[in-house]
Enzyme design. Structure first.
Site, mmCIF file in Angstrom:
data_model
loop_
_atom_site.group_PDB
_atom_site.id
_atom_site.type_symbol
_atom_site.label_atom_id
_atom_site.label_comp_id
_atom_site.label_asym_id
_atom_site.label_seq_id
_atom_site.Cartn_x
_atom_site.Cartn_y
_atom_site.Cartn_z
ATOM 1 N N THR A 188 53.211 41.592 45.847
ATOM 2 C CA THR A 188 52.007 41.674 46.355
ATOM 3 C C THR A 188 51.498 40.795 47.392
ATOM 4 O O THR A 188 52.585 39.783 47.523
ATOM 5 C CB THR A 188 50.910 41.385 45.071
ATOM 6 N N ALA A 192 47.488 36.556 47.469
ATOM 7 C CA ALA A 192 47.789 34.960 47.088
ATOM 8 C C ALA A 192 47.316 34.807 45.761
ATOM 9 O O ALA A 192 47.683 34.191 45.036
ATOM 10 C CB ALA A 192 47.546 34.179 48.026
ATOM 11 N N GLY A 193 45.954 35.287 45.479
ATOM 12 C CA GLY A 193 45.423 34.953 44.267
ATOM 13 C C GLY A 193 46.027 35.637 42.988
ATOM 14 O O GLY A 193 46.024 35.016 41.963
ATOM 15 N N LYS A 194 46.399 36.820 43.358
ATOM 16 C CA LYS A 194 47.235 37.552 42.386
ATOM 17 C C LYS A 194 48.496 36.844 42.176
ATOM 18 O O LYS A 194 49.022 36.581 40.679
ATOM 19 C CB LYS A 194 47.472 38.883 42.628
ATOM 20 N N ASP A 203 48.334 46.950 39.796
ATOM 21 C CA ASP A 203 47.252 47.557 40.586
ATOM 22 C C ASP A 203 45.830 47.363 39.588
ATOM 23 O O ASP A 203 45.948 47.755 38.493
ATOM 24 C CB ASP A 203 47.273 49.047 40.859
ATOM 25 N N TYR A 240 35.810 40.982 43.240
ATOM 26 C CA TYR A 240 34.430 41.219 42.572
ATOM 27 C C TYR A 240 34.123 40.106 41.693
ATOM 28 O O TYR A 240 33.234 40.216 40.995
ATOM 29 C CB TYR A 240 34.213 42.565 42.236
ATOM 30 N N ARG A 264 43.874 41.272 33.806
ATOM 31 C CA ARG A 264 45.265 41.127 34.542
ATOM 32 C C ARG A 264 45.896 40.046 33.567
ATOM 33 O O ARG A 264 47.116 40.321 33.386
ATOM 34 C CB ARG A 264 45.182 40.411 35.926
#
EC number: 3.6.1.66
Length: 208
Positions: free
Chosen positions: A16, A19-21, A75, A157, A184
């Site tokens: 990915t 960066a947040g993930k 995803d 969101y 997640r």
């Protein structure tokens, strides 16, 4: 790679550019002692799948083949009841808006005057191996959408979403608080549980 040995101490690519993930995944899987690395110069394919599973598999498989290493991809999407499940797999490009803020504003406009604010986040995490084997993990989180953004943390969101049983938006929570209840986080917790004693059994035998 034999079952029982697992991926402890091994390099696993996080497929990915978000960066947040990456931060969420690193913290969620800290107990596995994996060496998580970024994509480097690898270019991921476009998300052309019709489902979360298809999109996550596209990214994970591309990274696994390109790097010759196990690769992890996610995803996820927001499904809004009043919008018949939209934006779903198109959450990251909803309304062709260029960034999170614009997508949030677009969603609020679509829901103007709507009393049903029910929604859920869905996440599918796929771990792909260079030999083509896939592991799939899914998590969901239900809640309500606010009429305006709240909070400065998170991404996507998060400022609009209040999980069931909470009064704060996801963007008002710390990373740790969010991970404990998020879609997640739940998918990654399932992955971590499956790998705590080594590689989980493969459902389909691989013939060398």
């Amino acid at each position: 790679m034999t079952e029982g040995v697992g991926l402890k101490g091994r390099q696993v690519v996080v497929a990915t550019g978000n960066a947040g993930k990456v931060r969420e995944i690193e913290q969620a899987l800290a107990g596995l002692d994996w060496r998580l690395t970024g994509l480097g110069s690898v270019t991921l394919p476009e998300e052309t799948g019709a489902t979360y599973e298809e999109n996550a598999a596209l990214k994970a498989c591309a990274a696994a083949v390109a790097c010759g290493l196990p690769a992890l991809a996610d995803d996820s999407g927001l499904e809004v009841e009043a919008l018949d499940g939209q934006p779903g797999v198109y959450s990251a490009r909803f309304g062709n808006r260029p960034n999170d803020r614009e997508r949030n504003l677009y969603l609020l406009e679509k829901l103007r005057g709507e009393t049903n604010r029910r929604a859920k986040f869905v996440s599918v995490v796929i771990l792909a191996y260079p030999d083509g084997h896939l592991e799939t993990y899914r998590g969901e989180m239900t809640g309500q959408l606010l009429e305006g953004p709240r909070g400065e943390n998170g991404f996507g969101y998060d400022p609009l979403f209040v999980p069931d049983g909470e009064t704060r938006s996801l963007a008002e929570m710390t990373v740790e608080e969010k991970r404990a209840i998020s879609h997640r986080g739940r998918a990654l917790a399932a992955l971590q549980a499956a790998h705590k004693d080594g590689l989980p059994p493969r459902q389909v035998s691989v013939i060398d």
